[in-house]
Design a protein around this motif. Structure first.
Motif, PDB file in Angstrom:
ATOM      1  N   THR A  28       0.839  -1.197   0.000  1.00 12.84           N
ATOM      2  CA  THR A  28       0.000   0.000   0.000  1.00 12.84           C
ATOM      3  C   THR A  28       0.867   1.238   0.000  1.00 12.84           C
ATOM      4  OG1 THR A  28      -1.686   1.239   1.181  1.00 12.84           O
ATOM      5  CG2 THR A  28      -0.141   0.042   2.543  1.00 12.84           C
ATOM      6  N   ASN A  29       0.378   2.304  -0.615  1.00 10.15           N
ATOM      7  CA  ASN A  29       1.051   3.600  -0.604  1.00 10.15           C
ATOM      8  C   ASN A  29       0.259   4.606   0.214  1.00 10.15           C
ATOM      9  OD1 ASN A  29       3.298   2.981  -2.125  1.00 10.15           O
ATOM     10  ND2 ASN A  29       2.203   3.279  -4.047  1.00 10.15           N
ATOM     11  N   ALA A  30      -0.689   4.131   0.980  1.00 10.67           N
ATOM     12  CA  ALA A  30      -1.534   5.058   1.739  1.00 10.67           C
ATOM     13  C   ALA A  30      -0.715   5.781   2.786  1.00 10.67           C
ATOM     14  CB  ALA A  30      -2.685   4.290   2.390  1.00 10.67           C
TER      15      ALA A  30
ATOM     16  N   SER B 233      -1.888   7.183   5.296  1.00  8.52           N
ATOM     17  CA  SER B 233      -2.548   7.162   6.595  1.00  8.52           C
ATOM     18  C   SER B 233      -2.274   5.893   7.384  1.00  8.52           C
ATOM     19  CB  SER B 233      -4.060   7.333   6.396  1.00  8.52           C
ATOM     20  OG  SER B 233      -4.546   6.285   5.573  1.00  8.52           O
ATOM     21  N   THR B 234      -1.463   4.968   6.878  1.00  5.60           N
ATOM     22  CA  THR B 234      -1.158   3.744   7.610  1.00  5.60           C
ATOM     23  C   THR B 234      -0.428   4.083   8.897  1.00  5.60           C
ATOM     24  OG1 THR B 234      -0.975   2.530   5.545  1.00  5.60           O
ATOM     25  CG2 THR B 234       0.000   1.513   7.501  1.00  5.60           C
TER      26      THR B 234
ATOM     27  N   ARG C 122       1.828  15.245  -2.128  1.00  4.52           N
ATOM     28  CA  ARG C 122       1.955  13.850  -2.567  1.00  4.52           C
ATOM     29  C   ARG C 122       1.006  12.944  -1.797  1.00  4.52           C
ATOM     30  NH1 ARG C 122       8.170  12.712  -2.000  1.00  4.52           N
ATOM     31  NH2 ARG C 122       7.425  10.580  -2.372  1.00  4.52           N
ATOM     32  N   ALA C 123       0.822  13.228  -0.508  1.00  6.77           N
ATOM     33  CA  ALA C 123      -0.110  12.432   0.302  1.00  6.77           C
ATOM     34  C   ALA C 123      -1.540  12.606  -0.190  1.00  6.77           C
ATOM     35  CB  ALA C 123       0.007  12.832   1.770  1.00  6.77           C
ATOM     36  N   GLN C 124      -1.889  13.815  -0.608  1.00  2.00           N
ATOM     37  CA  GLN C 124      -3.235  14.052  -1.143  1.00  2.00           C
ATOM     38  C   GLN C 124      -3.488  13.229  -2.397  1.00  2.00           C
ATOM     39  OE1 GLN C 124      -3.217  18.405  -1.387  1.00  2.00           O
ATOM     40  NE2 GLN C 124      -5.018  18.437  -0.050  1.00  2.00           N
ATOM     41  N   ARG C 125      -2.442  13.045  -3.201  1.00  2.00           N
ATOM     42  CA  ARG C 125      -2.570  12.259  -4.433  1.00  2.00           C
ATOM     43  C   ARG C 125      -2.379  10.768  -4.198  1.00  2.00           C
ATOM     44  NH1 ARG C 125       0.917  16.503  -6.354  1.00  2.00           N
ATOM     45  NH2 ARG C 125       2.669  15.024  -6.361  1.00  2.00           N
ATOM     46  N   GLY C 126      -2.130  10.376  -2.947  1.00  2.00           N
ATOM     47  CA  GLY C 126      -1.905   8.971  -2.639  1.00  2.00           C
ATOM     48  C   GLY C 126      -0.562   8.464  -3.106  1.00  2.00           C
ATOM     49  N   GLU C 127       0.431   9.359  -3.230  1.00  2.00           N
ATOM     50  CA  GLU C 127       1.738   8.973  -3.749  1.00  2.00           C
ATOM     51  C   GLU C 127       2.812   8.934  -2.671  1.00  2.00           C
ATOM     52  OE1 GLU C 127       2.561  11.869  -6.695  1.00  2.00           O
ATOM     53  OE2 GLU C 127       0.967  11.207  -8.079  1.00  2.00           O
TER      54      GLU C 127
ATOM     55  N   ALA D  98       4.070   7.365   1.124  1.00  2.00           N
ATOM     56  CA  ALA D  98       3.933   6.429   2.237  1.00  2.00           C
ATOM     57  C   ALA D  98       5.077   6.683   3.203  1.00  2.00           C
ATOM     58  CB  ALA D  98       3.949   4.988   1.747  1.00  2.00           C
TER      59      ALA D  98
END
Length: 419
Positions: free
Chosen positions: A303-305, A307-308, A394-399, A401
């Motif tokens: 996963t690249n989330a 929020s993990t 980058r976090a907003q785009r899900g890119e 981790a």
């Protein structure tokens, strides 16, 4: 002092009142007066804008002074030099004789030398039997001695004017830089206000300044720019006060929310229950970090989330520096880490807007862990605020981790640790 008789020019050259005035003034040298010939020459070079003489004319004067045998021009001495045009040309670095005559005329017109022409227009000296010069015909340097105080005063004025202009230009450069960077900071921070209008006024003022501006024009432009800078600073100070009050309110609100869910943050075990088991034994993240003395056996993969949630012990193992900024100088819970993140963001001069944006997008735990990572790498990051904004986008785009960042720091510390 030289003979008090007035001399008129040879041949077709006319006599002028200026020439007569120079001769009269040169006869008023006080007894015992003297000056170093090269000192007065340097003062002439400084004062040349006020005396309206050129560099080439000063070159000819330099050559004339070199023919005077003594280092000082003194009252009571024969101050006439009588070199030929050929000799002058050699000491003027090959200057053409016609050019020498033109610049010599300029020196005479400026009242810096006096022609003392012989009956036939030749330059020569008559000597006594002892070899001393009794009379000489050529160019008298007496005006330099007579006007020494005036020339030094003019040189001092030119130097003072130059320093004044230099100071104005330095202040102008600093004010231009201040305005440009302050407006750019306001725009990049997305502060409310018509900052483009300030930028337009700034360029309008600069465009009115000529390339070769007089001192009064520079001073006028500087006054307008300093007024504009003061206006911009007042606006920014107001924004800082507003954001400080807003930041305190939002920080208090976060503390209240964290307190309500304190049972979920105070226990590392409760966070780890949300972390799935490793799906691959040879995962690049497995078997690489020791957590509390044991190998990390549970980690989120595939996963690249952003929020993990990761074990707090992993964050502290990868970023031990953040412990110093927690309450009472330690970090024992996620709540402590969030409090430390607030201190770290201020210390790294991260803007409140960048700080709040990261917490909103990533969540308080991940954002605090990111701040801990930035603190650990502060020596290699030019702009902590810019770096945090980039990670937030980058976090907003899900890119993005955070796992790879934590593991990289943990591995680096494990590699640097003594074996």
């Amino acid at each position: 002092m030289e003979s008090g008789s007035v001399t008129t020019p040879f041949g077709r050259r006319p006599m002028t009142l200026g020439m007569l005035a120079s001769q009269v003034n040169s006869q008023k040298i006080e007894a015992g007066a003297s000056t170093d010939k090269w000192k007065i020459y340097r003062a002439l070079c400084e004062a040349k804008p006020l005396l309206d003489i050129s560099d080439r004319a000063l070159t000819v004067l330099n050559a004339l002074l070199s023919f005077y045998p003594k280092s000082e021009l003194a009252a009571g001495e024969n101050l006439v030099v009588f070199p030929s045009n050929a000799q002058l040309s050699l000491r003027c670095h090959g200057m053409a004789e016609q050019t020498i005559r033109r610049h010599m005329a300029a020196l005479v017109a400026a009242g810096l030398v006096i022609r003392k022409d012989s009956p036939n227009g030749k330059r020569y000296a008559r000597k006594t039997r002892n070899g001393e010069i009794n009379d000489a015909y050529g160019f008298s340097l007496a005006p330099l001695l007579a006007r020494a105080a005036e020339i030094e005063r003019l040189a001092a004025k030119v130097a003072a004017d130059r320093l004044y202009v230099q100071t104005l230009k330095e202040r102008l450069t600093l004010t231009r830089r201040d305005i440009s960077k302050l407006v750019h900071a306001a725009i990049s921070e997305e502060l409310p206000g018509d900052w483009q209008a300030f930028n337009g006024r700034f360029h309008d003022i600069l465009n009115q300044l000529p390339r070769a501006a007089a001192p009064h024009a520079i001073a006028s432009t500087l006054h307008l720019l300093e007024t504009l800078r003061d206006e911009i600073l007042k606006r920014l100070e107001l924004q800082i006060k507003t954001q400080t009050l807003s930041g305190n309110d939002s920080q208090n609100e976060r503390h209240i929310q964290i307190t309500e869910s304190e049972s979920n943050l105070d226990s590392e075990a409760s966070v780890e229950t949300n972390v799935p088991e490793l799906t691959a034994v040879n995962s690049p993240l497995a078997n690489s970090v020791n957590v509390s003395g044991t190998e990390l056996t549970r980690y989120a993969t595939g996963t690249n989330a952003a929020s993990t949630i990761f074990p707090l012990s992993l964050v502290l193992q990868a970023c031990p520096e953040v412990r110093n900024y927690g309450p009472a100088g330690t970090v024992g819970s996620w709540q402590d880490l969030i409090a430390a993140g607030t201190v770290v963001s201020s210390m790294l001069q991260i803007s409140p807007s960048a700080y709040k944006s990261a917490y909103r997008v990533m969540g308080p735990q991940i954002a605090s862990a990111v701040l801990a990572c930035i603190l650990e790498r502060a020596g290699t990051i030019n702009s902590a605020g810019g770096y945090l904004r980039d990670l937030t986008r980058r976090a907003q785009r899900g890119e993005f981790a955070i796992g790879s960042m934590l593991l990289a720091l943990a591995r680096a510390r494990e590699h640097d640790a003594p074996h």
